[in-house]
Design an enzyme around this catalytic site. Sequence first.
Site, mmCIF file in Angstrom:
data_model
loop_
_atom_site.group_PDB
_atom_site.id
_atom_site.type_symbol
_atom_site.label_atom_id
_atom_site.label_comp_id
_atom_site.label_asym_id
_atom_site.label_seq_id
_atom_site.Cartn_x
_atom_site.Cartn_y
_atom_site.Cartn_z
ATOM 1 N N HIS A 1 1.016 -1.259 0.111
ATOM 2 C CA HIS A 1 0.066 0.050 -0.073
ATOM 3 C C HIS A 1 0.970 1.269 -0.079
ATOM 4 O O HIS A 1 0.535 2.237 -0.602
ATOM 5 C CB HIS A 1 -1.090 0.085 1.214
ATOM 6 N N ASP A 2 2.027 1.267 0.621
ATOM 7 C CA ASP A 2 2.834 2.300 0.451
ATOM 8 C C ASP A 2 3.320 2.429 -0.872
ATOM 9 O O ASP A 2 3.388 3.722 -1.433
ATOM 10 C CB ASP A 2 4.118 2.210 1.526
ATOM 11 N N PRO B 1 -5.329 -2.324 -5.738
ATOM 12 C CA PRO B 1 -6.107 -3.351 -6.112
ATOM 13 C C PRO B 1 -7.264 -3.523 -5.150
ATOM 14 O O PRO B 1 -7.103 -3.413 -3.999
ATOM 15 C CB PRO B 1 -5.204 -4.766 -6.078
ATOM 16 N N ASP C 1 4.876 -20.095 1.132
ATOM 17 C CA ASP C 1 5.376 -21.262 0.161
ATOM 18 C C ASP C 1 4.420 -21.078 -0.751
ATOM 19 O O ASP C 1 3.663 -19.951 -1.096
ATOM 20 C CB ASP C 1 4.959 -22.656 0.992
ATOM 21 N N THR D 1 -1.709 -23.882 4.545
ATOM 22 C CA THR D 1 -0.382 -23.432 5.480
ATOM 23 C C THR D 1 -0.367 -21.962 5.396
ATOM 24 O O THR D 1 0.536 -21.348 5.121
ATOM 25 C CB THR D 1 0.943 -23.862 4.581
ATOM 26 N N GLY E 1 4.562 6.064 -4.708
ATOM 27 C CA GLY E 1 5.748 5.389 -4.661
ATOM 28 C C GLY E 1 6.177 4.806 -3.159
ATOM 29 O O GLY E 1 5.501 5.300 -2.199
ATOM 30 N N THR F 1 0.244 -16.305 0.188
ATOM 31 C CA THR F 1 0.426 -17.479 0.800
ATOM 32 C C THR F 1 0.439 -17.262 2.564
ATOM 33 O O THR F 1 0.409 -18.133 3.213
ATOM 34 C CB THR F 1 1.836 -17.924 0.349
HETATM 35 C C1 HEM Z 1 -5.066 -8.402 -7.404
HETATM 36 C C2 HEM Z 1 -4.344 -7.830 -6.600
HETATM 37 C C3 HEM Z 1 -4.606 -8.020 -4.941
HETATM 38 C C4 HEM Z 1 -5.719 -7.517 -4.381
HETATM 39 C C5 HEM Z 1 -7.277 -7.544 -5.247
HETATM 40 C C6 HEM Z 1 -5.491 -7.871 -2.916
HETATM 41 C C7 HEM Z 1 -6.527 -7.755 -1.990
HETATM 42 C C8 HEM Z 1 -6.414 -8.078 -0.730
HETATM 43 C C9 HEM Z 1 -7.538 -7.977 0.179
HETATM 44 C C10 HEM Z 1 -9.206 -7.763 0.043
HETATM 45 C C11 HEM Z 1 -6.820 -8.617 1.439
HETATM 46 C C12 HEM Z 1 -7.694 -8.633 2.817
HETATM 47 C C13 HEM Z 1 -7.491 -7.455 3.563
HETATM 48 C C14 HEM Z 1 -8.195 -7.529 4.869
HETATM 49 O O1 HEM Z 1 -9.350 -8.009 4.800
HETATM 50 O O2 HEM Z 1 -7.735 -7.384 5.984
HETATM 51 C C15 HEM Z 1 -5.767 -8.623 1.038
HETATM 52 C C16 HEM Z 1 -4.622 -9.151 2.147
HETATM 53 C C17 HEM Z 1 -3.444 -9.282 1.970
HETATM 54 N N1 HEM Z 1 -2.671 -8.615 0.906
HETATM 55 FE FE1 HEM Z 1 -3.389 -8.477 -0.863
HETATM 56 N N2 HEM Z 1 -4.257 -8.054 -2.961
HETATM 57 C C18 HEM Z 1 -3.711 -8.000 -4.035
HETATM 58 C C19 HEM Z 1 -2.299 -8.215 -4.139
HETATM 59 C C20 HEM Z 1 -1.400 -8.176 -3.155
HETATM 60 C C21 HEM Z 1 -0.030 -7.986 -3.646
HETATM 61 C C22 HEM Z 1 0.753 -7.852 -4.691
HETATM 62 C C23 HEM Z 1 0.495 -8.054 -2.237
HETATM 63 C C24 HEM Z 1 1.933 -8.011 -1.578
HETATM 64 C C25 HEM Z 1 3.170 -8.055 -2.582
HETATM 65 C C26 HEM Z 1 -0.628 -8.112 -1.091
HETATM 66 C C27 HEM Z 1 -0.277 -8.811 0.142
HETATM 67 C C28 HEM Z 1 -1.370 -8.902 0.988
HETATM 68 C C29 HEM Z 1 -0.991 -9.625 2.179
HETATM 69 C C30 HEM Z 1 0.166 -10.050 2.730
HETATM 70 C C31 HEM Z 1 -2.451 -9.650 3.079
HETATM 71 C C32 HEM Z 1 -2.698 -10.110 4.379
HETATM 72 C C33 HEM Z 1 -2.775 -8.791 5.226
HETATM 73 C C34 HEM Z 1 -2.957 -9.361 6.499
HETATM 74 O O3 HEM Z 1 -3.251 -10.454 7.132
HETATM 75 O O4 HEM Z 1 -2.957 -8.488 7.444
HETATM 76 N N3 HEM Z 1 -1.641 -8.278 -1.988
HETATM 77 N N4 HEM Z 1 -5.361 -8.573 0.030
#
Ligand code: HEM
Length: 336
Positions: free
Chosen positions: A72-73, A170, A260, A255, A78, A201
């Site tokens: 998000h940052d 996204p 992984d 997992t 950037g 993951t």
């Molecule tokens: C199509 C692209 C993506 C979409 C639509 C998306 C959407 C989301 C959503 C909706 C969540 C759940 C947030 C919540 O309910 O708290 C999430 C969690 C997360 N996203 Fe994504 N994300 C995308 C790409 C990415 C990318 C590129 C990364 C990192 C390089 C990322 C890292 C994470 C991580 C680590 C979590 C878990 C956060 C937590 O457990 O606190 N996501 N994402």
Amino acid sequence: MAFSSTPLLFLLFMISMVIPAFSKSNNKNNNLSIDYYKKTCPDFGRIVREQIQEKQSKQPTTAAGTLRLFLHDCMVEGCDGSVLVASNSFNKAERDADINLSLPGDAFDVVARIKTMLELSCPNVVSCSDILAEATRDLVVMQGGPFYTVPLGRKDGLVSKVESVEGNLPRSNMTMDQILKLFAAKGFSAKEMVALMGAHTIGFAHCTEFKDRIYKYSKTTPTDPEINPKYAEALKSMCANDTNGTMSAFNDVLTPNKFDNMYYKNLPRGLAALASDHALIKDSRTKGFAELYAANQTAFFDDFARAMEKLSVLHVKTGNAGEVRRRCDSFNDLMT
Ligand code: HEM
Ligand SMILES: *[C@@H]1O[C@H](CO)[C@@H](O)[C@H](O)[C@H]1NC(C)=O
Ligand SMILES: *[C@@H]1O[C@H](CO)[C@@H](O)[C@H](O)[C@H]1NC(C)=O
Ligand SMILES: *[C@@H]1O[C@H](CO)[C@@H](O)[C@H](O)[C@H]1NC(C)=O
Ligand SMILES: *[C@@H]1O[C@H](CO)[C@@H](O)[C@H](O)[C@H]1NC(C)=O
Ligand SMILES: *[C@@H]1O[C@H](CO)[C@@H](O)[C@H](O)[C@H]1NC(C)=O
Ligand SMILES: CC(=O)N[C@H]1CO[C@H](CO)[C@@H](O)[C@@H]1O
């Protein structure tokens, strides 16, 4: 739930051994360098590793939260620490966009802890954006993910506006077309985007992010038939109890705490809660890559590492384009 206990000392040792081997590989003409703090803050790497280790052991959700905070940052203005700034009476900041509601406090906290320790050791030297970038990498490694180099020397941004967020992050209800366009606008190919998505993951998603898929999918069926039926039942019974919006599902249900390639293996089994995750295997532009990473973890790790390093230098600011913040949650000039 059981969180993995990584043999941490071994990993930390590995990190410090690997860094010299990579130290020449980073000249992307962005004025960052791997040994930026070598003279001015020689303990930078050690302090970050110690703090993330302590925080992650106490709060196992830190790694995923920090990885998401870093995304998000970097996607908004950037990688400049703009997401860390708190709103004040002069300015409503990025992190108060509603999409940030679910950014976990632990991720902000680990950055603040590292900053506090660094200010004791080398005051006014290390930027908050470098802290977030380095901490994210170390947390990924701690959960079993690949090492990648993090070039250093980012300055912290002077702007953080809630209006800048919309359209740059996204969302789980976007079509794959919208997602591909969004990442392409930041310079990422479809393959790089699929590799970055492997970040899911680890970590969670709240019921609001997938409730339409289980309760009101279409006029004819309330639940997306492509979700594994048993998994759909489990999600429904969990979200039915979600009276205060805090219930969440693992993004990788098999997992959840291990970095992984299981996330990709889950997709054809219908074990992804988010529509955007499932969509990876529905679109011909992304399906092949998701299958490749499901079959070959080495290929995933290699590509994830490269894509993360690329993400980590997205629109970085150097020289007078930014500052080294004294506190990560506010600009040095409080009137801005
Ligand atoms: C199509 C692209 C993506 C979409 C639509 C998306 C959407 C989301 C959503 C909706 C969540 C759940 C947030 C919540 O309910 O708290 C999430 C969690 C997360 N996203 Fe994504 N994300 C995308 C790409 C990415 C990318 C590129 C990364 C990192 C390089 C990322 C890292 C994470 C991580 C680590 C979590 C878990 C956060 C937590 O457990 O606190 N996501 N994402
Ligand atoms: C790198 O630094 C030099 C000298 O400080 C500056 O002139 C140049 O614009 C910088 N390049 C980038 C890409 O920031
Ligand atoms: C996705 O959901 C958000 C928040 O509920 C909404 O503002 C947005 O319009 C939706 N986007 C799409 C593409 O449906
Ligand atoms: C939901 O709440 C009911 C009643 O309190 C409880 O019996 C059930 O185990 C809960 N389900 C989940 C998945 O937490
Ligand atoms: C929300 O609900 C859950 C489960 O019912 C409960 O454990 C938790 O303490 C509640 N949180 C708040 C902030 O009320
Ligand atoms: C897996 O990917 C790696 C890295 O791309 C490659 O070197 C290796 O040959 C692949 N393994 C298999 C079994 O295809
Ligand atoms: C962690 C954090 O700062 N979250 C903020 C995100 O946005 C909401 C709603 O505007 C704020 O209340 C949160 O404090």
